[in-house]
Scaffold this active site. Structure first.
Site, PDB file in Angstrom:
ATOM      1  CB  CYS A 190     141.117  -4.039  30.284  1.00 37.29           C
ATOM      2  SG  CYS A 190     141.582  -4.501  28.620  1.00 37.29           S
ATOM      3  CB  CYS A 225     139.299  -3.970  25.845  1.00 32.84           C
ATOM      4  SG  CYS A 225     140.450  -5.048  26.705  1.00 32.84           S
TER       5      CYS A 225
END
Lengths: 342, 82
Positions: free
Chosen positions: B10, B13
């Protein structure tokens, strides 16, 4: 040094709050002054009314967002996915569904964490249906949507939205649980082992909680303000130029098919709540009924294609389709119900 | 020191991984950095919110991206935060 920092963090909101309030209650007169006197525009013109709508609504909604998201950020610092899981472990199904739906509203959760959260819940023995109640409530009752609805419709519509959204999450999860669909969860899910590590819960000071409020405002308002602006621009255009009752025949109460149609259109559509609420607000103004508009909004924000694609990793297709069907029917029921009683 | 960044890819992240690399190189921290994207491996750490930061096998941050200052504190003073 720490004392100075403490004062600043706590005192800033205390000073800003009355200033916020003063600006907020004077927005309407200030807008009227700006539009009618400073700019000297003709009252009642399409352009004038569109402009007035935007100049008033945009700062109003933005101010409400900043205030409420700040407190939501602080509130959420009390909830974590781990605590929610712990609270749900070993609960009987129906009570579990109610708790999961309610905790789904307040537990901070982003859809990119859907997979680890799903695994973490299911692996620790929380029933599938209870897990679904959480996964449905979380996007369905969105803090940005709550703020925007409150700002544009008042508390009654907001209360209807929250309570019906929560009811759908509880009942849909409960039904999915009753259907015993564990066979449609990907096999590897139940084979996955959770690590033994039990990270200690962090003790958070009041100061850190307030800082989490600031962070929430920065992250959420920083991300959605543009969508709010776009939504209100579209709304302002429709407000000034589209004739009253334009939507009545399409999305009014008399057109029964408008509810299922709105839900069918809304499911694949993906927009965040920030953009959809201003549009829903003008749909209603132009004659769409509340039930239909609410159903449209819920299907757009609660069911989205990207989330289904993410969930496809852990769920087989029949379970995804069942999930969409159950939640979609729930949303339709809400639409019909409020068209009938309001 | 072994630093692991847990996340399935994501945007948050990625920004955590980037921030960790920045802080490590800026402060000359002697550490190996590894990005863990495999969900089964992530679940071994029992985290439910990504991104998460693991230092020497211990989960120190999860579900958020700390500021560079906080990261520096965590990685240099080893003040562990969940």
């Amino acid at each position: 040094m720490p004392i100075v920092k403490l004062n600043k963090t706590i005192i800033t909101p205390i000073i800003l709050l009355p200033i916020w309030y003063l600006i907020y209650i004077n927005l309407q007169p200030a807008t009227d002054w700006l539009v009618d006197i400073a700019l000297g525009l003709n009252k009642g013109d399409h352009l004038t009314e569109s402009l007035r709508f935007f100049i008033f609504e945009f700062p109003k909604v933005l101010m409400l967002l900043v205030l409420i998201i700040f407190f939501v950020g602080i509130l959420r610092s009390f909830f974590t996915a781990e605590r929610t899981r712990k609270a749900l472990e070993g609960k009987s199904t129906f009570v579990g569904n109610i708790m999961a739906g309610t905790l789904g509203i307040v537990t901070p959760f982003c859809s990119c964490s859907a997979i680890p959260l799903f695994l973490g819940f299911v692996e620790s023995g929380i029933p599938l249906g209870v897990t679904f109640s959480f996964l449905i409530a979380s996007p369905m009752i969105n803090e940005v949507a709550v703020v925007l609805l409150y700002g544009m419709f008042g508390w009654k519509v907001t209360a209807i939205y929250i309570s019906s959204g929560l009811t759908i999450a509880i009942l849909a999860g409960w039904i999915i649980g009753k259907l015993k669909l564990e066979k449609w969860v990907q096999e590897w899910v139940y084979a996955t082992q959770l690590g033994n590590e039990n990270p200690e819960e962090e003790t958070i000071s009041l100061l850190q909680r307030i800082n989490m409020g600031y962070t929430a405002v920065k992250e959420i308002v920083g991300k959605v303000w543009l969508y709010v602006a776009l939504g209100i621009v579209v709304g302002a255009g429709v407000h000034g130029y589209v004739p009253q009752e334009f939507m009545a025949s399409l999305m009014g109460k008399s057109a029964w098919y408008s509810v299922p149609l709105s839900v069918l259109i809304g499911i694949p559509l993906y927009s965040n709540a920030a953009g959809i609420v201003p549009i829903v607000s003008v749909l209603i103004e132009k004659g769409a009924s509340l039930g239909t508009a609410l159903a449209f909004m819920m299907s757009v924000i609660a069911l989205s294609l990207p989330e289904m694609i993410i969930l496809r990793k852990v769920l087989k297709l029949p379970l995804i389709l069942t999930f969409i069907a159950v939640v979609g029917c729930g949303i339709m029921a809400v639409g019909f119900l409020f068209n009938a009683i309001l | 020191m072994i630093i692991e960044v847990l996340g399935t890819g994501c945007p948050k992240c990625k920004s955590l991984e980037k921030a960790v690399r920045e802080v490590v190189s800026q402060n000359g921290i002697d550490a190996g950095i590894r990005k863990v994207e495999d969900i089964i491996e992530i679940m071994k750490f029992n985290v439910m919110t990504t991104p998460a930061l693991v230092v020497d096998g211990k989960v120190v941050v999860k579900g958020r991206v700390p500021s560079n200052d906080e990261l520096k504190q965590i990685l240099t003073n080893k003040i562990y935060r969940i």
